[in-house]
Scaffold this motif. Structure first.
Motif, mmCIF file in Angstrom:
data_model
loop_
_atom_site.group_PDB
_atom_site.id
_atom_site.type_symbol
_atom_site.label_atom_id
_atom_site.label_comp_id
_atom_site.label_asym_id
_atom_site.label_seq_id
_atom_site.Cartn_x
_atom_site.Cartn_y
_atom_site.Cartn_z
ATOM 1 N N ALA A 1 0.720 -1.089 0.254
ATOM 2 C CA ALA A 1 -0.088 -0.078 -0.053
ATOM 3 C C ALA A 1 0.757 1.137 -0.033
ATOM 4 O O ALA A 1 0.519 2.046 -0.515
ATOM 5 N N LEU A 2 1.836 1.296 0.792
ATOM 6 C CA LEU A 2 2.674 2.322 0.743
ATOM 7 C C LEU A 2 3.755 2.462 -0.288
ATOM 8 O O LEU A 2 4.831 3.275 -0.316
ATOM 9 N N GLU A 3 3.828 1.445 -1.250
ATOM 10 C CA GLU A 3 4.449 1.455 -2.523
ATOM 11 C C GLU A 3 6.032 1.343 -2.276
ATOM 12 O O GLU A 3 6.876 1.975 -2.810
ATOM 13 N N VAL A 4 6.183 0.333 -1.098
ATOM 14 C CA VAL A 4 7.805 0.107 -0.932
ATOM 15 C C VAL A 4 7.970 -1.153 -1.516
ATOM 16 O O VAL A 4 7.249 -1.982 -1.312
ATOM 17 N N PRO A 5 8.872 -1.013 -2.490
ATOM 18 C CA PRO A 5 9.218 -2.500 -3.185
ATOM 19 C C PRO A 5 9.661 -3.563 -2.275
ATOM 20 O O PRO A 5 10.472 -3.130 -1.421
ATOM 21 N N ALA A 6 9.013 -4.503 -2.283
ATOM 22 C CA ALA A 6 9.240 -5.610 -1.348
ATOM 23 C C ALA A 6 9.123 -7.142 -2.092
ATOM 24 O O ALA A 6 9.302 -7.949 -1.355
ATOM 25 N N GLU A 7 9.330 -7.057 -3.298
ATOM 26 C CA GLU A 7 9.452 -8.178 -4.008
ATOM 27 C C GLU A 7 10.751 -9.104 -3.635
ATOM 28 O O GLU A 7 11.818 -8.599 -3.320
ATOM 29 N N GLY A 8 10.210 -10.344 -3.379
ATOM 30 C CA GLY A 8 11.444 -11.158 -3.250
ATOM 31 C C GLY A 8 12.130 -11.159 -1.544
ATOM 32 O O GLY A 8 12.970 -11.854 -1.237
ATOM 33 N N LEU A 9 11.669 -10.230 -0.700
ATOM 34 C CA LEU A 9 11.926 -10.008 0.464
ATOM 35 C C LEU A 9 11.430 -11.141 1.467
ATOM 36 O O LEU A 9 10.031 -11.585 1.453
ATOM 37 N N ASP A 10 12.254 -11.769 2.457
ATOM 38 C CA ASP A 10 11.633 -12.872 3.262
ATOM 39 C C ASP A 10 11.069 -11.900 4.513
ATOM 40 O O ASP A 10 11.039 -10.832 4.425
ATOM 41 N N GLU A 11 10.499 -12.664 5.242
ATOM 42 C CA GLU A 11 9.598 -12.161 6.393
ATOM 43 C C GLU A 11 10.189 -11.139 7.213
ATOM 44 O O GLU A 11 9.579 -10.148 7.452
ATOM 45 N N PHE A 12 11.560 -11.484 7.554
ATOM 46 C CA PHE A 12 12.414 -10.733 8.428
ATOM 47 C C PHE A 12 12.690 -9.556 7.647
ATOM 48 O O PHE A 12 12.739 -8.481 8.328
ATOM 49 N N GLU A 13 13.004 -9.670 6.494
ATOM 50 C CA GLU A 13 13.326 -8.442 5.584
ATOM 51 C C GLU A 13 12.280 -7.602 5.609
ATOM 52 O O GLU A 13 12.194 -6.301 5.333
ATOM 53 N N LEU A 14 11.034 -8.056 5.473
ATOM 54 C CA LEU A 14 9.722 -7.180 5.285
ATOM 55 C C LEU A 14 9.556 -6.446 6.651
ATOM 56 O O LEU A 14 9.369 -5.352 6.743
ATOM 57 N N LEU A 15 9.900 -7.173 7.799
ATOM 58 C CA LEU A 15 9.829 -6.235 9.004
ATOM 59 C C LEU A 15 10.833 -5.033 9.246
ATOM 60 O O LEU A 15 10.416 -4.038 9.743
ATOM 61 N N ASP A 16 11.693 -5.603 8.650
ATOM 62 C CA ASP A 16 12.959 -4.248 8.615
ATOM 63 C C ASP A 16 12.535 -3.130 7.555
ATOM 64 O O ASP A 16 12.536 -2.016 7.801
#
Ligand SMILES: *Cc1c(COP(=O)(O)O)cnc(C)c1O
Length: 494
Positions: free
Chosen positions: A437-452
Protein backbone atom coordinates in the motif's frame (compact mmCIF):
# COMPACT_ATOMS: atom_id res chain seq x y z
CA UNK A 1 -25.93 -12.08 37.77
CA UNK A 2 -27.16 -15.14 35.85
CA UNK A 3 -26.63 -16.19 32.24
CA UNK A 4 -29.25 -17.62 29.92
CA UNK A 5 -29.29 -18.98 26.37
CA UNK A 6 -30.28 -16.76 23.43
CA UNK A 7 -32.48 -19.67 22.35
CA UNK A 8 -34.40 -19.91 25.59
CA UNK A 9 -33.78 -23.39 27.02
CA UNK A 10 -31.96 -24.45 30.16
CA UNK A 11 -31.61 -23.03 33.65
CA UNK A 12 -29.93 -19.68 34.34
CA UNK A 13 -26.26 -20.25 35.23
CA UNK A 14 -23.52 -18.40 37.06
CA UNK A 15 -20.85 -16.85 34.85
CA UNK A 16 -18.27 -19.45 35.94
CA UNK A 17 -20.49 -22.24 34.61
CA UNK A 18 -21.27 -20.32 31.40
CA UNK A 19 -17.54 -19.80 30.78
CA UNK A 20 -16.71 -23.47 31.32
CA UNK A 21 -19.52 -24.62 29.00
CA UNK A 22 -18.82 -22.07 26.24
CA UNK A 23 -21.96 -22.82 24.25
CA UNK A 24 -25.46 -23.35 25.70
CA UNK A 25 -26.97 -26.83 25.46
CA UNK A 26 -29.58 -25.73 22.88
CA UNK A 27 -26.93 -24.34 20.54
CA UNK A 28 -27.53 -20.75 21.67
CA UNK A 29 -25.04 -18.31 23.17
CA UNK A 30 -24.93 -17.29 26.81
CA UNK A 31 -26.09 -13.73 27.54
CA UNK A 32 -26.48 -11.90 30.85
CA UNK A 33 -30.06 -12.03 32.12
CA UNK A 34 -29.98 -8.28 32.62
CA UNK A 35 -27.37 -5.69 31.68
CA UNK A 36 -25.91 -3.74 34.63
CA UNK A 37 -25.84 0.04 34.44
CA UNK A 38 -23.34 2.60 35.69
CA UNK A 39 -23.44 6.29 36.56
CA UNK A 40 -21.49 9.10 34.97
CA UNK A 41 -19.63 9.35 38.28
CA UNK A 42 -18.44 5.77 37.81
CA UNK A 43 -17.17 6.57 34.32
CA UNK A 44 -15.40 9.76 35.43
CA UNK A 45 -13.77 7.78 38.20
CA UNK A 46 -12.10 5.50 35.66
CA UNK A 47 -9.95 8.32 34.29
CA UNK A 48 -7.50 8.21 37.15
CA UNK A 49 -7.14 4.41 37.13
CA UNK A 50 -4.80 1.94 35.43
CA UNK A 51 -6.15 -0.37 32.73
CA UNK A 52 -6.12 -3.27 35.18
CA UNK A 53 -8.15 -1.29 37.73
CA UNK A 54 -10.64 -0.24 35.05
CA UNK A 55 -10.96 -3.88 34.02
CA UNK A 56 -11.63 -5.07 37.56
CA UNK A 57 -14.43 -2.55 37.96
CA UNK A 58 -16.18 -3.34 34.69
CA UNK A 59 -15.73 -7.12 34.90
CA UNK A 60 -16.97 -7.15 38.47
CA UNK A 61 -20.41 -6.07 37.32
CA UNK A 62 -20.82 -9.06 35.00
CA UNK A 63 -18.85 -11.78 36.79
CA UNK A 64 -20.60 -11.36 40.13
CA UNK A 65 -19.87 -14.93 41.23
CA UNK A 66 -16.10 -14.21 41.13
CA UNK A 67 -14.61 -12.56 44.23
CA UNK A 68 -12.77 -9.28 43.77
CA UNK A 69 -9.53 -11.08 44.76
CA UNK A 70 -10.11 -13.65 42.04
CA UNK A 71 -10.75 -10.96 39.44
CA UNK A 72 -7.71 -9.02 40.53
CA UNK A 73 -5.49 -12.09 40.13
CA UNK A 74 -6.95 -12.90 36.69
CA UNK A 75 -6.60 -9.32 35.44
CA UNK A 76 -3.04 -8.88 36.72
CA UNK A 77 -2.05 -12.19 35.17
CA UNK A 78 -3.57 -11.18 31.85
CA UNK A 79 -2.39 -7.59 31.40
CA UNK A 80 0.48 -7.20 33.90
CA UNK A 81 3.89 -8.79 34.10
CA UNK A 82 5.43 -6.94 31.16
CA UNK A 83 3.41 -8.84 28.55
CA UNK A 84 2.04 -5.69 26.98
CA UNK A 85 4.55 -3.30 25.44
CA UNK A 86 2.60 -0.16 26.42
CA UNK A 87 1.91 1.06 29.95
CA UNK A 88 -1.68 1.95 29.02
CA UNK A 89 -2.27 -1.60 27.58
CA UNK A 90 -4.90 -0.20 25.18
CA UNK A 91 -3.62 3.32 24.45
CA UNK A 92 -5.55 5.97 22.58
CA UNK A 93 -3.68 7.90 19.87
CA UNK A 94 -5.46 11.23 19.65
CA UNK A 95 -5.40 13.21 16.39
CA UNK A 96 -7.33 16.39 15.60
CA UNK A 97 -10.21 14.69 13.84
CA UNK A 98 -10.18 11.09 15.13
CA UNK A 99 -8.67 9.00 17.89
CA UNK A 100 -7.28 5.52 17.39
CA UNK A 101 -7.77 2.87 20.07
CA UNK A 102 -4.73 0.59 19.70
CA UNK A 103 -5.61 -2.92 20.84
CA UNK A 104 -2.47 -4.64 19.61
CA UNK A 105 0.16 -4.03 22.28
CA UNK A 106 -0.16 -7.57 23.66
CA UNK A 107 2.19 -10.54 23.16
CA UNK A 108 0.99 -11.54 19.65
CA UNK A 109 0.41 -8.01 18.25
CA UNK A 110 -3.29 -8.52 17.49
CA UNK A 111 -6.41 -7.47 19.38
CA UNK A 112 -7.29 -11.12 20.13
CA UNK A 113 -4.79 -10.80 23.00
CA UNK A 114 -7.11 -8.41 24.88
CA UNK A 115 -9.57 -11.30 25.34
CA UNK A 116 -7.35 -14.37 25.02
CA UNK A 117 -5.02 -13.25 27.78
CA UNK A 118 -7.94 -13.11 30.20
CA UNK A 119 -10.23 -15.97 29.13
CA UNK A 120 -7.85 -18.80 30.20
CA UNK A 121 -7.46 -17.29 33.65
CA UNK A 122 -11.21 -16.85 34.05
CA UNK A 123 -11.66 -20.45 32.94
CA UNK A 124 -9.05 -21.86 35.31
CA UNK A 125 -10.57 -19.88 38.20
CA UNK A 126 -14.06 -21.04 37.18
CA UNK A 127 -12.91 -24.68 37.31
CA UNK A 128 -11.66 -24.20 40.86
CA UNK A 129 -14.79 -22.33 41.98
CA UNK A 130 -17.18 -24.93 40.66
CA UNK A 131 -15.16 -27.85 42.08
CA UNK A 132 -14.64 -29.23 38.58
CA UNK A 133 -11.81 -31.73 38.86
CA UNK A 134 -11.37 -32.53 35.17
CA UNK A 135 -8.68 -30.84 33.15
CA UNK A 136 -9.88 -28.75 30.21
CA UNK A 137 -8.30 -29.43 26.84
CA UNK A 138 -8.65 -26.54 24.41
CA UNK A 139 -8.65 -27.65 20.77
CA UNK A 140 -8.06 -25.03 18.10
CA UNK A 141 -7.93 -25.16 14.33
CA UNK A 142 -6.32 -21.96 13.12
CA UNK A 143 -5.62 -20.15 9.90
CA UNK A 144 -3.14 -17.95 11.75
CA UNK A 145 -3.82 -15.33 14.40
CA UNK A 146 -6.21 -17.04 16.78
CA UNK A 147 -3.93 -20.05 17.27
CA UNK A 148 -0.99 -18.03 18.45
CA UNK A 149 -3.06 -15.75 20.68
CA UNK A 150 -4.77 -18.77 22.27
CA UNK A 151 -1.42 -20.55 22.83
CA UNK A 152 0.04 -17.48 24.47
CA UNK A 153 -3.08 -17.06 26.64
CA UNK A 154 -3.36 -20.66 27.86
CA UNK A 155 0.35 -21.28 28.28
CA UNK A 156 1.02 -22.63 31.80
CA UNK A 157 -2.50 -21.82 33.00
CA UNK A 158 -3.49 -24.36 35.68
CA UNK A 159 -5.87 -27.21 34.91
CA UNK A 160 -5.80 -26.47 31.19
CA UNK A 161 -3.86 -27.64 28.16
CA UNK A 162 -4.05 -26.50 24.58
CA UNK A 163 -3.52 -28.25 21.26
CA UNK A 164 -3.43 -26.20 18.06
CA UNK A 165 -3.75 -27.67 14.56
CA UNK A 166 -2.71 -25.50 11.63
CA UNK A 167 -2.68 -26.28 7.90
CA UNK A 168 0.87 -27.16 6.85
CA UNK A 169 0.86 -24.83 3.86
CA UNK A 170 -1.89 -22.45 4.90
CA UNK A 171 -0.24 -19.89 7.18
CA UNK A 172 2.40 -17.26 6.63
CA UNK A 173 6.01 -17.99 7.60
CA UNK A 174 5.83 -15.55 10.51
CA UNK A 175 2.61 -17.09 11.75
CA UNK A 176 4.13 -20.59 11.53
CA UNK A 177 7.25 -19.48 13.39
CA UNK A 178 5.14 -17.77 16.04
CA UNK A 179 3.45 -21.10 16.74
CA UNK A 180 6.39 -23.48 16.32
CA UNK A 181 8.45 -21.58 18.87
CA UNK A 182 5.66 -21.50 21.46
CA UNK A 183 6.86 -22.16 25.00
CA UNK A 184 4.86 -23.57 27.91
CA UNK A 185 4.44 -26.91 29.66
CA UNK A 186 0.82 -27.45 28.58
CA UNK A 187 0.95 -26.56 24.88
CA UNK A 188 1.29 -28.49 21.65
CA UNK A 189 1.22 -27.43 18.01
CA UNK A 190 0.75 -29.84 15.10
CA UNK A 191 0.80 -29.24 11.35
CA UNK A 192 -1.99 -30.96 9.44
CA UNK A 193 -1.30 -32.19 5.91
CA UNK A 194 -4.04 -30.26 4.18
CA UNK A 195 -5.67 -26.85 4.07
CA UNK A 196 -7.51 -24.86 6.76
CA UNK A 197 -10.81 -26.62 6.07
CA UNK A 198 -9.13 -30.00 6.64
CA UNK A 199 -7.82 -28.85 10.02
CA UNK A 200 -11.16 -27.26 10.94
CA UNK A 201 -13.19 -30.28 9.86
CA UNK A 202 -10.91 -32.55 11.89
CA UNK A 203 -11.47 -30.46 15.02
CA UNK A 204 -15.24 -30.35 14.42
CA UNK A 205 -15.26 -34.13 13.95
CA UNK A 206 -13.52 -34.57 17.29
CA UNK A 207 -15.95 -32.23 19.09
CA UNK A 208 -18.89 -34.12 17.59
CA UNK A 209 -17.61 -37.59 18.51
CA UNK A 210 -19.38 -38.54 21.76
CA UNK A 211 -17.51 -41.84 22.12
CA UNK A 212 -14.19 -40.03 21.84
CA UNK A 213 -15.40 -37.55 24.48
CA UNK A 214 -16.17 -40.48 26.81
CA UNK A 215 -12.70 -41.90 26.31
CA UNK A 216 -11.18 -38.54 27.24
CA UNK A 217 -13.43 -38.26 30.27
CA UNK A 218 -12.05 -41.59 31.52
CA UNK A 219 -8.72 -39.79 31.60
CA UNK A 220 -10.39 -36.91 33.43
CA UNK A 221 -10.21 -34.52 30.48
CA UNK A 222 -12.99 -32.36 28.99
CA UNK A 223 -12.80 -30.68 25.62
CA UNK A 224 -13.49 -26.98 25.20
CA UNK A 225 -12.88 -24.25 22.68
CA UNK A 226 -11.47 -20.74 22.80
CA UNK A 227 -13.47 -19.13 20.04
CA UNK A 228 -15.35 -15.90 20.31
CA UNK A 229 -18.74 -17.30 21.23
CA UNK A 230 -17.53 -17.88 24.81
CA UNK A 231 -18.80 -15.19 27.20
CA UNK A 232 -15.36 -15.21 28.83
CA UNK A 233 -13.93 -13.97 25.56
CA UNK A 234 -16.52 -11.27 25.02
CA UNK A 235 -16.66 -9.68 28.46
CA UNK A 236 -12.98 -8.54 28.51
CA UNK A 237 -13.67 -6.54 25.36
CA UNK A 238 -16.27 -4.31 27.04
CA UNK A 239 -13.51 -2.82 29.21
CA UNK A 240 -11.57 -1.02 26.49
CA UNK A 241 -14.58 1.01 25.33
CA UNK A 242 -14.86 2.45 28.84
CA UNK A 243 -11.11 2.89 28.89
CA UNK A 244 -11.15 4.89 25.64
CA UNK A 245 -13.88 7.18 26.97
CA UNK A 246 -11.95 7.69 30.20
CA UNK A 247 -8.83 8.61 28.21
CA UNK A 248 -10.74 11.15 26.09
CA UNK A 249 -12.04 12.70 29.31
CA UNK A 250 -8.56 12.81 30.82
CA UNK A 251 -7.24 14.48 27.65
CA UNK A 252 -10.12 16.99 27.84
CA UNK A 253 -11.24 16.10 24.33
CA UNK A 254 -14.77 15.59 25.61
CA UNK A 255 -16.76 16.70 28.65
CA UNK A 256 -18.41 14.20 30.99
CA UNK A 257 -21.59 12.93 29.36
CA UNK A 258 -20.65 13.90 25.77
CA UNK A 259 -21.59 11.14 23.34
CA UNK A 260 -18.90 9.66 21.09
CA UNK A 261 -18.82 7.37 18.03
CA UNK A 262 -16.81 4.20 17.51
CA UNK A 263 -15.94 2.56 14.19
CA UNK A 264 -15.07 -1.13 14.48
CA UNK A 265 -13.55 -3.41 11.80
CA UNK A 266 -15.89 -6.36 12.08
CA UNK A 267 -15.80 -10.09 11.37
CA UNK A 268 -17.54 -12.29 13.89
CA UNK A 269 -19.31 -9.27 15.48
CA UNK A 270 -17.65 -9.85 18.87
CA UNK A 271 -15.71 -6.61 19.12
CA UNK A 272 -18.56 -4.31 18.12
CA UNK A 273 -21.03 -6.24 20.29
CA UNK A 274 -18.84 -5.48 23.31
CA UNK A 275 -19.36 -1.78 22.46
CA UNK A 276 -23.11 -2.40 22.38
CA UNK A 277 -22.95 -3.76 25.93
CA UNK A 278 -20.96 -0.68 26.99
CA UNK A 279 -23.66 1.54 25.50
CA UNK A 280 -26.43 -0.37 27.28
CA UNK A 281 -24.50 0.00 30.53
CA UNK A 282 -24.62 3.76 30.15
CA UNK A 283 -21.40 4.67 28.35
CA UNK A 284 -22.32 7.76 26.28
CA UNK A 285 -22.10 6.32 22.76
CA UNK A 286 -23.92 7.98 19.87
CA UNK A 287 -23.22 5.60 16.94
CA UNK A 288 -21.48 2.29 16.42
CA UNK A 289 -20.16 2.15 12.88
CA UNK A 290 -19.68 -1.39 11.58
CA UNK A 291 -16.89 -1.59 8.99
CA UNK A 292 -16.58 -4.52 6.58
CA UNK A 293 -14.50 -5.57 3.57
CA UNK A 294 -15.69 -7.13 0.29
CA UNK A 295 -17.44 -9.82 2.36
CA UNK A 296 -20.05 -7.26 3.40
CA UNK A 297 -22.82 -9.50 4.66
CA UNK A 298 -23.10 -7.31 7.79
CA UNK A 299 -23.33 -4.02 5.86
CA UNK A 300 -26.23 -5.46 3.89
CA UNK A 301 -27.91 -6.76 7.03
CA UNK A 302 -27.59 -3.49 8.93
CA UNK A 303 -29.02 -1.59 5.94
CA UNK A 304 -31.85 -3.90 4.95
CA UNK A 305 -32.58 -6.28 7.81
CA UNK A 306 -31.90 -9.34 5.66
CA UNK A 307 -29.00 -11.60 6.60
CA UNK A 308 -27.98 -13.60 3.55
CA UNK A 309 -24.87 -15.73 3.44
CA UNK A 310 -25.67 -17.06 -0.05
CA UNK A 311 -23.01 -15.07 -1.84
CA UNK A 312 -19.47 -15.34 -3.16
CA UNK A 313 -16.65 -15.47 -0.67
CA UNK A 314 -13.61 -13.24 -1.27
CA UNK A 315 -10.10 -13.62 0.09
CA UNK A 316 -9.00 -10.10 1.00
CA UNK A 317 -6.02 -8.31 2.54
CA UNK A 318 -8.07 -8.21 5.77
CA UNK A 319 -8.31 -11.97 6.38
CA UNK A 320 -9.64 -11.65 9.94
CA UNK A 321 -12.79 -10.11 8.48
CA UNK A 322 -13.29 -12.72 5.75
CA UNK A 323 -16.37 -14.21 7.38
CA UNK A 324 -19.87 -14.96 6.11
CA UNK A 325 -21.45 -16.07 9.39
CA UNK A 326 -21.04 -13.56 12.20
CA UNK A 327 -21.94 -15.70 15.21
CA UNK A 328 -22.21 -12.94 17.79
CA UNK A 329 -24.99 -11.18 15.89
CA UNK A 330 -27.27 -13.72 17.59
CA UNK A 331 -26.60 -12.00 20.92
CA UNK A 332 -27.58 -8.59 19.53
CA UNK A 333 -30.80 -10.01 18.09
CA UNK A 334 -31.65 -11.46 21.49
CA UNK A 335 -31.06 -8.21 23.35
CA UNK A 336 -32.95 -6.10 20.81
CA UNK A 337 -36.01 -8.37 20.70
CA UNK A 338 -35.88 -10.10 24.10
CA UNK A 339 -37.55 -12.95 22.23
CA UNK A 340 -35.67 -16.28 22.33
CA UNK A 341 -38.27 -18.04 20.18
CA UNK A 342 -37.76 -15.50 17.38
CA UNK A 343 -33.98 -15.81 17.62
CA UNK A 344 -34.22 -19.60 17.52
CA UNK A 345 -36.39 -19.36 14.41
CA UNK A 346 -33.97 -17.05 12.59
CA UNK A 347 -30.99 -19.24 13.44
CA UNK A 348 -32.89 -22.27 12.19
CA UNK A 349 -33.63 -20.43 8.92
CA UNK A 350 -29.97 -19.47 8.62
CA UNK A 351 -29.02 -23.12 8.97
CA UNK A 352 -31.64 -24.36 6.50
CA UNK A 353 -31.60 -21.63 3.84
CA UNK A 354 -28.59 -19.44 4.65
CA UNK A 355 -30.89 -16.42 5.09
CA UNK A 356 -33.29 -14.68 7.47
CA UNK A 357 -35.22 -11.41 7.55
CA UNK A 358 -35.77 -9.62 10.88
CA UNK A 359 -38.43 -7.24 9.55
CA UNK A 360 -38.77 -3.45 9.57
CA UNK A 361 -39.39 -2.95 13.27
CA UNK A 362 -36.36 -4.86 14.54
CA UNK A 363 -34.22 -3.27 11.83
CA UNK A 364 -35.33 0.21 12.90
CA UNK A 365 -34.34 -0.38 16.51
CA UNK A 366 -30.94 -1.74 15.45
CA UNK A 367 -30.38 1.27 13.18
CA UNK A 368 -30.91 3.68 16.07
CA UNK A 369 -27.41 2.73 17.20
CA UNK A 370 -25.67 1.04 14.24
CA UNK A 371 -24.50 2.37 10.89
CA UNK A 372 -22.54 0.29 8.36
CA UNK A 373 -20.43 0.47 5.22
CA UNK A 374 -17.59 -1.42 3.54
CA UNK A 375 -14.49 -0.83 1.39
CA UNK A 376 -12.61 -3.11 -1.00
CA UNK A 377 -8.87 -3.92 -1.05
CA UNK A 378 -7.96 -1.04 -3.35
CA UNK A 379 -9.75 1.49 -1.14
CA UNK A 380 -8.10 -0.06 1.91
CA UNK A 381 -4.64 0.42 0.42
CA UNK A 382 -5.44 3.96 -0.66
CA UNK A 383 -6.55 4.69 2.91
CA UNK A 384 -3.24 3.39 4.33
CA UNK A 385 -1.41 5.68 1.92
CA UNK A 386 -3.62 8.67 2.78
CA UNK A 387 -3.18 8.22 6.52
CA UNK A 388 0.57 7.86 6.14
CA UNK A 389 0.84 10.92 3.91
CA UNK A 390 -1.37 13.04 6.17
CA UNK A 391 0.15 12.17 9.52
CA UNK A 392 2.95 9.61 9.22
CA UNK A 393 0.86 7.06 11.11
CA UNK A 394 0.83 3.52 9.69
CA UNK A 395 -2.36 1.52 10.31
CA UNK A 396 -2.71 -2.19 9.58
CA UNK A 397 -5.14 -3.22 6.84
CA UNK A 398 -8.07 -3.96 9.20
CA UNK A 399 -7.65 -0.61 10.93
CA UNK A 400 -7.54 1.08 7.53
CA UNK A 401 -10.91 -0.47 6.61
CA UNK A 402 -12.39 1.02 9.77
CA UNK A 403 -10.74 4.39 9.21
CA UNK A 404 -12.05 4.63 5.65
CA UNK A 405 -15.58 3.72 6.75
CA UNK A 406 -15.38 6.23 9.60
CA UNK A 407 -14.58 8.88 6.98
CA UNK A 408 -17.61 7.80 4.92
CA UNK A 409 -19.78 8.14 7.98
CA UNK A 410 -18.44 11.57 8.84
CA UNK A 411 -18.87 12.80 5.29
CA UNK A 412 -22.31 11.30 4.66
CA UNK A 413 -23.98 11.51 8.06
CA UNK A 414 -22.44 13.73 10.75
CA UNK A 415 -19.22 14.71 12.42
CA UNK A 416 -20.51 16.35 15.57
CA UNK A 417 -19.22 13.64 17.88
CA UNK A 418 -15.69 12.58 18.73
CA UNK A 419 -14.84 9.53 16.59
CA UNK A 420 -12.76 6.63 17.85
CA UNK A 421 -11.40 4.18 15.25
CA UNK A 422 -10.75 0.77 16.77
CA UNK A 423 -7.34 -0.53 15.66
CA UNK A 424 -7.15 -4.32 15.78
CA UNK A 425 -3.66 -5.29 14.64
CA UNK A 426 -0.13 -3.99 14.48
CA UNK A 427 0.85 -3.09 10.91
CA UNK A 428 3.74 -5.54 11.35
CA UNK A 429 1.28 -8.44 11.38
CA UNK A 430 0.24 -7.66 7.81
CA UNK A 431 3.49 -6.14 6.64
CA UNK A 432 3.43 -7.33 3.01
CA UNK A 433 0.04 -5.69 2.32
CA UNK A 434 0.97 -2.56 4.25
CA UNK A 435 4.28 -2.16 2.39
CA UNK A 436 2.56 -2.69 -0.92
CA UNK A 437 0.00 0.00 0.00
CA UNK A 438 2.86 2.36 0.80
CA UNK A 439 4.51 1.51 -2.53
CA UNK A 440 7.68 0.18 -0.92
CA UNK A 441 9.28 -2.41 -3.19
CA UNK A 442 9.12 -5.69 -1.29
CA UNK A 443 9.47 -8.22 -4.09
CA UNK A 444 11.51 -11.24 -3.00
CA UNK A 445 12.03 -10.10 0.61
CA UNK A 446 11.70 -12.76 3.30
CA UNK A 447 9.51 -12.18 6.36
CA UNK A 448 12.28 -10.65 8.43
CA UNK A 449 13.41 -8.35 5.65
CA UNK A 450 9.78 -7.24 5.41
CA UNK A 451 9.82 -6.35 9.12
CA UNK A 452 12.98 -4.32 8.58
CA UNK A 453 11.55 -2.56 5.54
CA UNK A 454 8.43 -1.56 7.49
CA UNK A 455 10.52 -0.28 10.38
CA UNK A 456 12.48 1.85 7.95
CA UNK A 457 9.31 3.31 6.46
CA UNK A 458 7.21 3.72 9.61
CA UNK A 459 9.81 4.49 12.25
CA UNK A 460 7.83 2.24 14.63
CA UNK A 461 9.62 -0.34 16.77
CA UNK A 462 9.20 -3.95 15.64
CA UNK A 463 7.08 -5.75 18.29
CA UNK A 464 9.25 -7.88 20.58
CA UNK A 465 7.27 -11.04 19.91
CA UNK A 466 7.94 -10.79 16.17
CA UNK A 467 11.53 -9.55 16.35
CA UNK A 468 12.56 -12.37 18.68
CA UNK A 469 11.45 -14.98 16.13
CA UNK A 470 14.71 -14.45 14.25
CA UNK A 471 16.57 -16.48 16.86
CA UNK A 472 13.83 -18.43 18.67
CA UNK A 473 14.18 -22.20 18.97
CA UNK A 474 11.73 -24.45 17.11
CA UNK A 475 9.96 -26.54 19.74
CA UNK A 476 7.13 -28.19 17.78
CA UNK A 477 7.87 -30.39 14.78
CA UNK A 478 4.93 -32.81 14.60
CA UNK A 479 3.00 -33.27 11.39
CA UNK A 480 -0.10 -35.42 11.07
CA UNK A 481 -2.45 -36.78 8.42
CA UNK A 482 -5.86 -35.10 8.50
CA UNK A 483 -7.55 -38.46 9.18
CA UNK A 484 -5.38 -39.13 12.23
CA UNK A 485 -5.88 -36.04 14.37
CA UNK A 486 -7.76 -38.04 17.07
CA UNK A 487 -4.65 -40.08 17.79
CA UNK A 488 -2.64 -36.92 18.37
CA UNK A 489 -5.25 -35.54 20.73
CA UNK A 490 -5.25 -38.78 22.67
CA UNK A 491 -1.50 -38.98 22.96
CA UNK A 492 -1.38 -35.39 24.27
CA UNK A 493 -3.56 -36.06 27.34
CA UNK A 494 -1.89 -37.44 30.48
C1 LIG B 1 -10.63 -10.97 14.84
C2 LIG B 1 -10.24 -9.71 14.17
C3 LIG B 1 -11.20 -8.76 13.72
C4 LIG B 1 -12.71 -9.01 13.81
O1 LIG B 1 -13.20 -9.00 15.13
P1 LIG B 1 -14.62 -9.65 15.45
O2 LIG B 1 -14.74 -9.61 16.93
O3 LIG B 1 -14.54 -11.06 14.92
O4 LIG B 1 -15.65 -8.86 14.74
C5 LIG B 1 -10.76 -7.59 13.13
N1 LIG B 1 -9.44 -7.35 12.98
C6 LIG B 1 -8.49 -8.22 13.38
C7 LIG B 1 -7.05 -7.91 13.15
C8 LIG B 1 -8.85 -9.43 14.00
O5 LIG B 1 -7.90 -10.28 14.38
Amino acid sequence: MKYISTRGSGMPLDSAEAIIRGLAGDGGLFVPEEIPTVSLEFIRGLSGLSYEERAEKVLGMFLTDFTSEELETCVKGAYGGGKFDHAARAPLSIFDDVSVLELWHGPTSAFKDMALQLLPRLMSTALKKTGEKAEVLILVATSGDTGKAALEGFRDVEQTRILVFYPEDGVSRIQRLQMLTQQGGNVKVIAVKGNFDDAQNGVKRIFGDAAFGEKLLEKNVKLSSANSINWGRLVPQIVYYFSAYADLLAAERIRPGDEIDFTVPTGNFGDILAAYYAKRMGLPIHKLVCASNANHVLTDFLRRGVYDRNRSFFKTITPSMDILISSNLERLLYHVTGDAAKVRGWMEELKQTGRYDVGAEVLASIQELFWADFVDDEQTKAEIRRIYDDRKYVPDTHTAVAWAVAEHYRRQVEHDHAMVVVSTASPYKFNASVLSALEVPAEGLDEFELLDALREKSGMAIPRGLDSLRTAEILHKDVCEKERMEADVFSFVP
